[in-house]
Structure formats: structure tokens, C-alpha cells
Design a protein around this motif. Structure first.
Motif, PDB file in Angstrom:
ATOM      1  N   LYS A 103       0.823  -1.213   0.000  1.00 29.08           N
ATOM      2  CA  LYS A 103       0.000   0.000   0.000  1.00 29.08           C
ATOM      3  C   LYS A 103       0.861   1.269   0.000  1.00 29.08           C
ATOM      4  CE  LYS A 103      -4.009  -2.232   1.980  1.00 29.08           C
ATOM      5  NZ  LYS A 103      -4.919  -2.336   3.118  1.00 29.08           N
ATOM      6  N   GLN A 104       1.973   1.233   0.718  1.00 31.36           N
ATOM      7  CA  GLN A 104       2.899   2.375   0.701  1.00 31.36           C
ATOM      8  C   GLN A 104       3.542   2.507  -0.674  1.00 31.36           C
ATOM      9  OE1 GLN A 104       5.794   2.338   3.864  1.00 31.36           O
ATOM     10  NE2 GLN A 104       4.266   1.745   5.382  1.00 31.36           N
ATOM     11  N   ARG A 105       3.934   1.395  -1.247  1.00 31.83           N
ATOM     12  CA  ARG A 105       4.580   1.403  -2.578  1.00 31.83           C
ATOM     13  C   ARG A 105       3.629   1.984  -3.614  1.00 31.83           C
ATOM     14  NH1 ARG A 105       6.190  -3.655  -2.649  1.00 31.83           N
ATOM     15  NH2 ARG A 105       4.502  -4.489  -3.893  1.00 31.83           N
ATOM     16  N   TYR A 106       2.369   1.555  -3.574  1.00 33.22           N
ATOM     17  CA  TYR A 106       1.392   2.073  -4.527  1.00 33.22           C
ATOM     18  C   TYR A 106       1.239   3.582  -4.358  1.00 33.22           C
ATOM     19  CZ  TYR A 106      -2.645   2.280  -7.570  1.00 33.22           C
ATOM     20  OH  TYR A 106      -3.494   2.578  -8.604  1.00 33.22           O
ATOM     21  N   ALA A 107       1.082   4.031  -3.127  1.00 35.15           N
ATOM     22  CA  ALA A 107       0.881   5.469  -2.886  1.00 35.15           C
ATOM     23  C   ALA A 107       2.070   6.288  -3.376  1.00 35.15           C
ATOM     24  CB  ALA A 107       0.627   5.726  -1.398  1.00 35.15           C
ATOM     25  N   ILE A 108       3.279   5.865  -3.066  1.00 32.80           N
ATOM     26  CA  ILE A 108       4.466   6.656  -3.432  1.00 32.80           C
ATOM     27  C   ILE A 108       4.686   6.659  -4.940  1.00 32.80           C
ATOM     28  CG2 ILE A 108       6.281   4.893  -3.150  1.00 32.80           C
ATOM     29  CD1 ILE A 108       6.684   8.356  -1.749  1.00 32.80           C
ATOM     30  N   GLY A 115       2.148  11.536 -10.579  1.00 29.95           N
ATOM     31  CA  GLY A 115       1.799  12.913 -10.262  1.00 29.95           C
ATOM     32  C   GLY A 115       0.380  13.079  -9.752  1.00 29.95           C
ATOM     33  N   ALA A 116      -0.216  11.994  -9.256  1.00 27.42           N
ATOM     34  CA  ALA A 116      -1.589  12.067  -8.754  1.00 27.42           C
ATOM     35  C   ALA A 116      -1.615  12.810  -7.427  1.00 27.42           C
ATOM     36  CB  ALA A 116      -2.159  10.660  -8.586  1.00 27.42           C
ATOM     37  N   SER A 117      -2.715  13.483  -7.175  1.00 26.92           N
ATOM     38  CA  SER A 117      -2.879  14.167  -5.894  1.00 26.92           C
ATOM     39  C   SER A 117      -3.201  13.142  -4.814  1.00 26.92           C
ATOM     40  CB  SER A 117      -4.014  15.191  -5.980  1.00 26.92           C
ATOM     41  OG  SER A 117      -5.259  14.515  -6.075  1.00 26.92           O
ATOM     42  N   VAL A 118      -3.033  13.550  -3.574  1.00 24.12           N
ATOM     43  CA  VAL A 118      -3.360  12.670  -2.454  1.00 24.12           C
ATOM     44  C   VAL A 118      -4.841  12.305  -2.504  1.00 24.12           C
ATOM     45  CG1 VAL A 118      -3.475  12.527   0.069  1.00 24.12           C
ATOM     46  CG2 VAL A 118      -1.453  13.505  -1.037  1.00 24.12           C
ATOM     47  N   ALA A 119      -5.686  13.277  -2.819  1.00 23.04           N
ATOM     48  CA  ALA A 119      -7.125  13.013  -2.913  1.00 23.04           C
ATOM     49  C   ALA A 119      -7.429  12.006  -4.022  1.00 23.04           C
ATOM     50  CB  ALA A 119      -7.883  14.315  -3.157  1.00 23.04           C
ATOM     51  N   ASP A 120      -6.732  12.122  -5.150  1.00 22.71           N
ATOM     52  CA  ASP A 120      -6.944  11.177  -6.248  1.00 22.71           C
ATOM     53  C   ASP A 120      -6.512   9.763  -5.854  1.00 22.71           C
ATOM     54  OD1 ASP A 120      -7.981  13.146  -7.885  1.00 22.71           O
ATOM     55  OD2 ASP A 120      -6.095  13.467  -8.979  1.00 22.71           O
ATOM     56  N   ILE A 121      -5.396   9.663  -5.132  1.00 16.90           N
ATOM     57  CA  ILE A 121      -4.923   8.349  -4.692  1.00 16.90           C
ATOM     58  C   ILE A 121      -5.924   7.750  -3.710  1.00 16.90           C
ATOM     59  CG2 ILE A 121      -3.092   7.085  -3.495  1.00 16.90           C
ATOM     60  CD1 ILE A 121      -1.167   9.345  -4.511  1.00 16.90           C
ATOM     61  N   ALA A 123      -9.139   8.302  -3.604  1.00 17.41           N
ATOM     62  CA  ALA A 123     -10.303   7.855  -4.374  1.00 17.41           C
ATOM     63  C   ALA A 123      -9.985   6.576  -5.152  1.00 17.41           C
ATOM     64  CB  ALA A 123     -10.751   8.962  -5.325  1.00 17.41           C
ATOM     65  N   GLU A 124      -8.805   6.528  -5.722  1.00 18.43           N
ATOM     66  CA  GLU A 124      -8.390   5.373  -6.526  1.00 18.43           C
ATOM     67  C   GLU A 124      -8.271   4.109  -5.679  1.00 18.43           C
ATOM     68  OE1 GLU A 124      -4.528   4.413  -9.298  1.00 18.43           O
ATOM     69  OE2 GLU A 124      -5.194   6.479  -9.185  1.00 18.43           O
ATOM     70  N   THR A 125      -7.853   4.262  -4.423  1.00 21.41           N
ATOM     71  CA  THR A 125      -7.638   3.099  -3.559  1.00 21.41           C
ATOM     72  C   THR A 125      -8.786   2.852  -2.586  1.00 21.41           C
ATOM     73  OG1 THR A 125      -6.411   4.452  -1.971  1.00 21.41           O
ATOM     74  CG2 THR A 125      -5.121   3.293  -3.661  1.00 21.41           C
ATOM     75  N   GLY A 126      -9.765   3.742  -2.571  1.00 24.11           N
ATOM     76  CA  GLY A 126     -10.900   3.564  -1.671  1.00 24.11           C
ATOM     77  C   GLY A 126     -10.536   3.768  -0.206  1.00 24.11           C
ATOM     78  N   THR A 127      -9.588   4.677   0.043  1.00 22.15           N
ATOM     79  CA  THR A 127      -9.163   4.967   1.412  1.00 22.15           C
ATOM     80  C   THR A 127      -9.302   6.455   1.676  1.00 22.15           C
ATOM     81  OG1 THR A 127      -6.865   5.223   0.717  1.00 22.15           O
ATOM     82  CG2 THR A 127      -7.508   3.047   1.497  1.00 22.15           C
ATOM     83  N   SER A 128      -9.016   6.853   2.899  1.00 21.86           N
ATOM     84  CA  SER A 128      -9.117   8.263   3.263  1.00 21.86           C
ATOM     85  C   SER A 128      -7.850   9.012   2.851  1.00 21.86           C
ATOM     86  CB  SER A 128      -9.314   8.404   4.775  1.00 21.86           C
ATOM     87  OG  SER A 128      -8.140   8.007   5.457  1.00 21.86           O
ATOM     88  N   VAL A 129      -7.973  10.314   2.759  1.00 25.94           N
ATOM     89  CA  VAL A 129      -6.823  11.171   2.484  1.00 25.94           C
ATOM     90  C   VAL A 129      -5.782  10.997   3.594  1.00 25.94           C
ATOM     91  CG1 VAL A 129      -6.070  13.580   2.357  1.00 25.94           C
ATOM     92  CG2 VAL A 129      -8.072  12.827   1.056  1.00 25.94           C
ATOM     93  N   ALA A 130      -6.237  10.909   4.838  1.00 25.33           N
ATOM     94  CA  ALA A 130      -5.313  10.747   5.969  1.00 25.33           C
ATOM     95  C   ALA A 130      -4.528   9.440   5.843  1.00 25.33           C
ATOM     96  CB  ALA A 130      -6.078  10.781   7.289  1.00 25.33           C
ATOM     97  N   VAL A 132      -3.732   7.865   3.061  1.00 23.60           N
ATOM     98  CA  VAL A 132      -2.757   8.038   1.984  1.00 23.60           C
ATOM     99  C   VAL A 132      -1.597   8.899   2.473  1.00 23.60           C
ATOM    100  CG1 VAL A 132      -2.357   8.991  -0.320  1.00 23.60           C
ATOM    101  CG2 VAL A 132      -4.442   7.684   0.145  1.00 23.60           C
ATOM    102  N   GLU A 133      -1.887   9.989   3.175  1.00 23.89           N
ATOM    103  CA  GLU A 133      -0.818  10.836   3.704  1.00 23.89           C
ATOM    104  C   GLU A 133       0.087  10.050   4.652  1.00 23.89           C
ATOM    105  OE1 GLU A 133      -3.191  14.020   5.317  1.00 23.89           O
ATOM    106  OE2 GLU A 133      -3.015  15.195   3.463  1.00 23.89           O
ATOM    107  N   ASN A 134      -0.499   9.198   5.479  1.00 24.68           N
ATOM    108  CA  ASN A 134       0.266   8.362   6.396  1.00 24.68           C
ATOM    109  C   ASN A 134       1.160   7.397   5.613  1.00 24.68           C
ATOM    110  OD1 ASN A 134       1.200   6.715   8.429  1.00 24.68           O
ATOM    111  ND2 ASN A 134      -0.802   6.250   9.284  1.00 24.68           N
ATOM    112  N   ARG A 135       0.616   6.764   4.597  1.00 23.18           N
ATOM    113  CA  ARG A 135       1.399   5.837   3.770  1.00 23.18           C
ATOM    114  C   ARG A 135       2.552   6.557   3.082  1.00 23.18           C
ATOM    115  NH1 ARG A 135      -3.908   2.916   1.195  1.00 23.18           N
ATOM    116  NH2 ARG A 135      -4.473   1.806   3.091  1.00 23.18           N
ATOM    117  N   LEU A 136       2.279   7.739   2.566  1.00 22.83           N
ATOM    118  CA  LEU A 136       3.336   8.501   1.898  1.00 22.83           C
ATOM    119  C   LEU A 136       4.444   8.889   2.878  1.00 22.83           C
ATOM    120  CD1 LEU A 136       1.164  10.767  -0.417  1.00 22.83           C
ATOM    121  CD2 LEU A 136       2.760   8.984  -1.152  1.00 22.83           C
ATOM    122  N   ALA A 137       4.066   9.332   4.074  1.00 24.85           N
ATOM    123  CA  ALA A 137       5.074   9.720   5.076  1.00 24.85           C
ATOM    124  C   ALA A 137       5.941   8.524   5.453  1.00 24.85           C
ATOM    125  CB  ALA A 137       4.383  10.294   6.308  1.00 24.85           C
ATOM    126  N   LYS A 138       5.323   7.384   5.675  1.00 23.73           N
ATOM    127  CA  LYS A 138       6.081   6.183   6.029  1.00 23.73           C
ATOM    128  C   LYS A 138       6.976   5.746   4.873  1.00 23.73           C
ATOM    129  CE  LYS A 138       2.933   4.351   9.508  1.00 23.73           C
ATOM    130  NZ  LYS A 138       2.002   3.260   9.864  1.00 23.73           N
TER     131      LYS A 138
END
Length: 160
Positions: A103-108, A115-121, A123-130, A132-138
Motif C-alpha cells: 500500500k505504501q509502494r502504490y501510494a508513493i 503525479g496524482a494528488s493525495v485526494a486522487d490516490i 479515491a483510486e484506492t478507496g481509502t481516506s486522504v489521511a 494516503v498521507e500516512n502511507r506517503l510519510a512512512k
């Protein structure tokens, strides 16, 4: 009704990019090629729905990722000689990405290479913005430890 010219233009504009993203996600060029090919075949079969999607490219990328993740298996195609994997920094980046949880690999990859936005990711993964932000930070933190001293690999300055 299918419109071949629209699909052809879409394929020409996006297929190389999706293949690169899938290679970064899987670390396996042959699997990336097979799953990308199958995802575009499915997009062609469902072209009206794909065109109506928020992002046709995200639809194809998501389909290819599901195929690669083993949720669905692509039809068997005749074997073809494997191309050598890219070398240098690209290979180093892909090896580092393979160390991230899926899930982290997909997000990053989708954030940095697509170049997708956090909101787009989200929506694409069916998860919350928070989430996705957590996955990206990790993912950033892990990649910074794995690839110290090469910030271009972490910021999308390097293309796979």
C-alpha cells in the motif's frame, strides 16, 4: 459504441507511463509488461465505462496493479524473450520500492511517478486522504533510510 481513434490516442499517450509505473510497483519488467497489456485490453473491452471514469489512466493503472497483485490473473500469452531490466539508479530505486509494503509502494509510485494528488490516490484506492498521507510519510521515511544521499530518487526527479 467504441471509438478506436480515441482509444488509440489514449493508449499512445499513456501506455509507456503506465508501464513504467507498474514496473516501479512490481520490480518485474516482464510481469509489468504482461499486466499492462492485459489492462489495456480490458480498457478496450470496457471503453465507454473507462472514458466515463474520473481518470482513464488511473482505471488502467489500477487494473494492471490488481492483475500484478494476484487478485486476478491475466490470460496466458505466448512467451516472449524478456528484456533486460533497466540499470543504474532506476534499478536501485525499484529495489528500494520493493522493500515497502504494497500500500505504501502504490501510494508513493502513483504520487511521485504519476503525479496524482493525495485526494486522487485516496479515491483510486478507496481509502481516506489521511491514510494516503500516512502511507506517503512512512514510504518517504523508509526510502530516505534505504537511499540516503540521493534525494532525486525520493522526490520524483528520477524517472523509472
Amino acid at each position: 459504441m467504441r471509438q478506436p481513434a480515441d482509444f488509440d490516442a489514449f493508449y499512445d499517450a499513456t501506455s509507456r507511463r503506465v508501464l513504467h509505473q507498474l514496473y516501479a510497483l512490481t520490480g518485474d519488467l516482464s510481469a509489468a509488461q504482461e499486466c499492462t497489456q492485459e489492462a489495456y485490453a480490458r480498457a478496450w473491452q470496457h471503453w465507454p465505462a473507462v472514458m466515463a471514469a474520473t481518470s482513464a489512466e488511473a482505471w488502467v493503472r489500477g487494473s494492471a496493479w490488481r492483475l500484478a497483485s494476484g487478485r486476478r490473473r491475466p490470460r496466458r500469452r505466448p512467451a516472449r524473450p524478456a528484456r533486460p531490466a533497466p540499470s543504474g539508479g532506476c534499478a536501485e530505486l525499484v529495489a528500494a520500492l520493493r522493500q515497502l509494503p504494497e500500500k505504501q509502494r502504490y501510494a508513493i509510485v502513483v504520487r511521485q511517478l504519476a503525479g496524482a494528488s493525495v485526494a486522487d490516490i485516496a479515491a483510486e484506492t478507496g481509502t481516506s486522504v489521511a491514510a494516503v498521507e500516512n502511507r506517503l510519510a512512512k514510504a518517504h521515511a523508509t526510502l530516505a533510510r534505504i537511499l540516503p544521499g540521493d534525494p532525486a530518487l525520493l522526490t520524483g526527479g528520477h524517472r523509472v
